[in-house]
Design an enzyme around this catalytic site. Structure first.
Site, PDB file in Angstrom:
ATOM      1  CD  GLU A  40      -4.908  -6.512   5.626  1.00  0.00           C
ATOM      2  OE1 GLU A  40      -5.642  -5.945   4.797  1.00  0.00           O
ATOM      3  OE2 GLU A  40      -5.090  -6.471   6.848  1.00  0.00           O
ATOM      4  CE  LYS A  42      -3.759  -5.214  10.970  1.00  0.00           C
ATOM      5  NZ  LYS A  42      -5.147  -5.565  11.323  1.00  0.00           N
ATOM      6  CE  LYS A 103      -7.538  -3.034   5.362  1.00  0.00           C
ATOM      7  NZ  LYS A 103      -7.658  -4.203   6.232  1.00  0.00           N
ATOM      8  CD  GLU A 152     -13.165  -0.838   5.760  1.00  0.00           C
ATOM      9  OE1 GLU A 152     -12.232  -1.529   5.304  1.00  0.00           O
ATOM     10  OE2 GLU A 152     -13.047  -0.070   6.727  1.00  0.00           O
ATOM     11  CG  ASN A 172     -13.742  -2.973   8.870  1.00  0.00           C
ATOM     12  OD1 ASN A 172     -13.417  -4.038   9.388  1.00  0.00           O
ATOM     13  ND2 ASN A 172     -12.993  -1.892   8.926  1.00  0.00           N
ATOM     14  CD  GLU A 202     -13.208  -4.685   4.118  1.00  0.00           C
ATOM     15  OE1 GLU A 202     -12.399  -3.974   4.748  1.00  0.00           O
ATOM     16  OE2 GLU A 202     -13.990  -4.222   3.279  1.00  0.00           O
ATOM     17  CB  SER A 203     -11.652  -7.011  10.306  1.00  0.00           C
ATOM     18  OG  SER A 203     -10.950  -6.049   9.547  1.00  0.00           O
TER      19      SER A 203
END
Length: 245
Positions: A40, A42, A103, A152, A172, A202-203
């Site tokens: 990603e 970001k 995103k 998500e 997530n 995710e994350s």
């Protein structure tokens, strides 16, 4: 004598044809990749502020591609994440051919057209932001535009959205209300997802060992941003990360 208007129309049709050209599939890329990493771009987050304020989307995303990413996610929210739609365009112009995830917090059809125009392959739809009916409508339009959907979810209650049969199901690990992150959320919800779902965690993923454990739990994709972006050379960090998987 040259008909200038006709030239303009012909050029416009060529541009539209290019826009309609199918983009690389995020779903297929995760099947084909030995790592499944969605790297990603970001620059900042609401909870941590600037992570990498001067990072260039064209440079970082191309480095991601060269260093083994299966796909790329680009934050396009301006106010809270320091992003912009043009970041995807800049990535494409730099030569990025990998699938790119748009995103953002998509709540309106206009944003899907924005994703299409800037060169995205897929869009993120967040169950927490949308009613089931609204999510279904946005997913239909996304598919009509040739965009895949990563749906998500964060809670067990939100898993009802899987009845919409998105292209990819994301879990997530971050609570979007408190921004508290716990990777155990992926392990907890994995077995509750449909057996045929393409699962994306995710994350909060910062360890190659976690990737191995998540893959064993059935995940095909792993969206990682801050682990790479907080370093001086995100692409090199990605390469070193992959070497340890």
């Amino acid at each position: 004598m040259t008909d200038i208007l006709q030239q303009i129309i012909d050029t416009k049709r060529q541009e539209l044809a290019l826009m309609r050209t199918p983009k690389p599939s995020l779903r297929q890329a995760l099947f084909d990749s030995p790592t499944g990493i969605i790297a990603e771009f970001k620059r900042r987050s609401p909870s941590k502020g600037w992570i990498n304020e001067t990072a260039r989307p064209d440079v970082v995303t191309m480095s991601y591609q060269q260093n083994g990413a299966a796909a790329i996610s680009i934050l396009t929210d301006k106010q809270y994440f320091g992003g912009h739609d043009r970041f995807i365009t800049e990535a494409r112009l730099s030569g990025v051919t990998l699938p790119v995830l748009y995103k953002n917090f998509v709540v309106d059809e206009l944003q899907l057209y924005e994703a299409l125009l800037c060169g995205a392959s897929a869009v993120l739809l967040i169950a927490a932001c949308l009613t089931l009916e609204r999510c279904a409508a946005l997913m239909r339009l996304a598919h009509e535009l040739g965009l895949e959907v990563l749906l998500e979810m964060h809670t067990e209650e939100e898993l009802t959205y899987t009845e919409l049969k998105p292209d990819l199901c994301g879990i997530n690990n971050r609570n979007l209300g408190s921004f508290v992150t716990n990777v155990e959320n992926s392990f907890r919800l994995a077995e509750l997802l449909p057996k045929d779902a393409v699962k994306v965690s995710e994350s909060g993923i910062s360890s190659p060992a976690t990737i191995r454990e998540l893959r064993a739990a059935g995940f095909r994709g792993f969206l990682i941003g801050e682990t790479f972006m907080k370093t001086p050379d995100p692409g090199l960090t990605l390469k070193q990360f992959i070497e340890q998987i």
